[in-house]
Motif scaffolding. Structure first.
Motif, short mmCIF file in Angstrom:
data_model
loop_
_atom_site.label_atom_id
_atom_site.label_comp_id
_atom_site.label_asym_id
_atom_site.label_seq_id
_atom_site.Cartn_x
_atom_site.Cartn_y
_atom_site.Cartn_z
N PHE A 1 -8.20 1.11 -4.96
CA PHE A 1 -9.27 0.52 -5.90
C PHE A 1 -8.85 1.27 -7.06
O PHE A 1 -8.37 0.42 -8.11
N THR A 2 -9.14 2.61 -7.22
CA THR A 2 -8.60 3.18 -8.36
C THR A 2 -8.11 4.64 -8.32
O THR A 2 -8.07 5.03 -7.11
N THR A 3 -7.41 5.26 -9.07
CA THR A 3 -6.98 6.52 -8.94
C THR A 3 -7.13 7.58 -10.02
O THR A 3 -7.19 6.89 -11.37
N CYS A 4 -7.37 8.68 -9.99
CA CYS A 4 -7.58 9.58 -11.17
C CYS A 4 -6.52 10.75 -10.84
O CYS A 4 -6.90 11.52 -9.87
N ASN A 5 -5.83 11.05 -12.03
CA ASN A 5 -5.03 12.30 -11.80
C ASN A 5 -5.07 13.41 -12.84
O ASN A 5 -4.21 14.16 -13.23
N ALA B 1 0.73 -1.11 -0.05
CA ALA B 1 -0.01 0.01 -0.04
C ALA B 1 0.89 1.25 -0.09
O ALA B 1 0.47 2.33 -0.63
N ALA B 2 2.05 1.04 0.86
CA ALA B 2 2.73 2.32 0.81
C ALA B 2 3.58 2.61 -0.57
O ALA B 2 3.38 3.87 -1.12
N VAL B 3 4.01 1.81 -1.21
CA VAL B 3 4.62 1.70 -2.49
C VAL B 3 3.66 2.35 -3.44
O VAL B 3 3.74 3.02 -4.39
N ALA B 4 2.44 1.62 -3.34
CA ALA B 4 1.51 2.12 -4.31
C ALA B 4 0.96 3.71 -4.26
O ALA B 4 0.91 4.58 -5.21
N HIS C 1 -8.00 9.33 -5.01
CA HIS C 1 -7.62 7.98 -4.51
C HIS C 1 -8.89 7.37 -4.03
O HIS C 1 -9.37 7.74 -2.75
N TYR C 2 -9.42 6.47 -4.73
CA TYR C 2 -10.48 5.52 -4.24
C TYR C 2 -10.06 4.10 -3.74
O TYR C 2 -9.35 3.56 -4.36
N PRO D 1 -7.99 1.42 -12.55
CA PRO D 1 -7.59 0.54 -11.45
C PRO D 1 -6.09 1.01 -10.89
O PRO D 1 -5.37 1.47 -11.83
N GLY D 2 -5.87 0.89 -9.79
CA GLY D 2 -4.57 1.23 -9.22
C GLY D 2 -3.58 0.45 -9.64
O GLY D 2 -3.67 -0.52 -10.32
#
Length: 519
Positions: free
Chosen positions: A311-315, A184-187, A302-303, A327-328
């Motif tokens: 779950f997913t991310t949007c930038n 989780a930290a790396v992601a 960050h969802y 998806p992440g």
């Protein structure tokens, strides 16, 4: 690669970098590691061993971070809970986790002492709090007299238990392994584009997954974590300027408070270039306001959740505000049919632009393996290697995910499905609206009626004005327009800023009905 070893690698890389700050307290990585080693040895003198749970009921203090790393070094399990909990809730978590020790402070003293009255547990106190068997300073002294013994730690060993809020029953413990937390930290680092030497605010509670991400990502990157035990928007603005904070990971409520604070323009926030949010939906109007006022280089939705994290991310929120994105880094996501009988499987996917329940692949390195001592909860949430989130969403034609609310929050009025977020998104753009939450209230004729709870930004605002605004917006079908408007002093929220719609439905608010449409 256990977490404590990762921290020690960071200490060796940049020993003189600042690790943690709180008011006038400042620790370099080397000095902080010395403190942590003493605490770890001190815990061992109290009989805390590998696998033992340590319950923490404190604010976000630097001592809590030191104890986190001390607990990791001895292979024990950091188990933080909300310091505002009542004694019966603390006692439940104590007994459920079978904690060997509890750490508390003045803010939680009364409830902790009541909770531990009939429970055998070591009591460790911060800030010279009454009733403790061992104070923080005494724990350090004990550690000076004993050599720390590092046990063998496996990546699959549990290092953390987070308790979910328990809005529909008893809180559920979510065990997280070293592998889960490392992943989780790396992601988090990758998805938020962090680099070595970042600095962030330690404002999100450490009993919440967002707080954990900030703690670990900063440590892995030799970053600086600035702790803020007592939240206030003014304090955060001061800390961002004083400590030259470079990145923030916050709930939308806090961003709203910051950019709308009367002193916002008085502070130099130019160092803050990387923003992330999670925990709740952000309206398009707030998204736009953040772009205009903070001008971030990186802005990420960050969802995720406690159980899985990403779950997913949007930038690309400038192009698609409110979008949850792709998806992440470690993840695969599907949207499946909604089934109250829980018989739907992961292959029952819906077409693009059709709302359904969002599910996440549990093969992710970030994903837990099941709840703590809750096979009933596992059966409900885990099916065929997928985690059923209870969230409603849909994929658009580009394959981007949009989250529209909780399955349980969906309003069914006259047989039509209405999602609170789409109504909130329209109302939040009205210049006289400070905050809005939408919920379905019972109605004999319609089953439920769309009800808008409004905090005014301008005392002249009327419900008739809002109704006309919805009519003219061109974005809400008539059946989605609120039939009731209730003006309230504040929107009830959880400690991490999530709107508590159940409280609105139950009448737990201070407000008045201003307007009810007929028919």
């Amino acid at each position: 690669m256990d977490l404590a070893t990762m921290f020690e690698f960071a200490v060796k890389r940049y020993p003189d970098a600042i690790a943690i700050v709180q008011e006038n307290v400042r620790f370099t990585y080397a000095r902080f590691d010395e403190e942590i080693n003493k605490l770890a040895a001190g815990l061992q003198t109290l009989g805390i061993e590998k696998g033992d749970r340590v319950l923490l009921v404190t604010k976000n203090r630097w001592e809590m971070v030191a104890l986190y790393w001390a607990i990791q070094k001895i292979g024990a399990v950091f188990t933080p809970i909300n310091f505002r909990l009542m004694s019966h809730e603390i006692e439940y978590c104590l007994r459920d986790s079978e904690a060997k020790a509890i750490v508390y402070e003045p803010a939680s003293k009364d409830e902790v002492l009541k909770a531990t009255k009939d429970v055998s547990v070591k009591k460790i106190g911060l800030l010279n709090v009454e009733g403790a068997e061992v104070s923080y300073k005494e724990l350090l002294r004990l550690g000076e007299e004993k050599n720390l013994i590092r046990p063998q730690i496996d990546m699959d060993d549990i290092c953390l238990i987070l308790y979910t809020s328990g809005t529909t029953g008893k809180p559920k413990g979510v065990p997280r392994s070293h592998k889960n937390e490392y992943g989780a930290a790396v992601a988090h680092i990758l998805q938020n584009q962090y680099v070595t030497g970042e600095s962030t605010l330690g404002v999100m509670p450490l009993y919440h997954t967002m707080g954990m991400r900030s703690l670990l990502s900063m440590a892995f990157l030799n970053g600086k974590l600035v702790m803020t035990p007592d939240y206030s928007p003014k304090k955060l603005l001061e800390e961002i300027e004083r400590e030259k904070i470079t990145c923030a990971y916050l709930v939308p409520t806090i961003y709203h408070d910051l950019v709308n604070h009367p002193d916002f323009t008085k502070h130099d926030l130019s160092s803050l270039t990387k923003l992330g949010y999670a925990g709740a939906a952000m309206t398009t109007s707030l998204t736009k306001e953040i772009f205009e006022k903070l001008n971030p280089k990186v802005f990420v939705n960050h969802y995720g959740c406690t159980e899985v994290y990403t779950f997913t991310t949007c930038n690309y929120l400038d192009k698609k505000p409110g979008c949850a994105g792709k998806p992440g880094f470690h993840q695969d996501i599907r949207v499946v049919k909604v089934d109250p009988n829980k018989e739907v499987g992961p292959d029952d996917v819906v077409a693009p632009n059709v709302p359904g329940e969002i599910i996440a692949n549990l093969s992710s390195i970030e994903a837990f393996r099941g709840y703590w001592k809750r096979p009933d909860a596992n059966k409900k949430a885990i099916r065929q290697g997928w985690y059923f989130t209870g969230d409603l969403g849909y994929f658009d034609e580009d394959g981007d995910l949009y989250v529209v609310g909780r399955v349980d929050d969906m309003i069914i009025s006259g047989g039509e499905n209405i999602h609170p977020l789409e109504v909130e998104d329209v109302l939040s753009k009205h210049p006289k609206v400070y905050e809005v939450a939408v919920a379905g209230l019972p109605d004999d004729h319609w089953g439920q009626i769309v009800t808008a709870f409004i905090v005014k930004a301008d005392p002249t605002l009327t419900a008739q004005e809002l109704d006309q605004y919805c009519r003219e917006s061109g974005k809400l079908a008539n059946f989605k327009r609120p039939k009731k408007y209730i003006f309230v002093k504040e929107i009830p929220k959880s400690p991490v800023g999530k709107i508590l719609r159940r409280k609105l439905k139950n009448g737990e608010y201070d407000g008045i009905l201003d307007f009810a449409l007929e028919g």
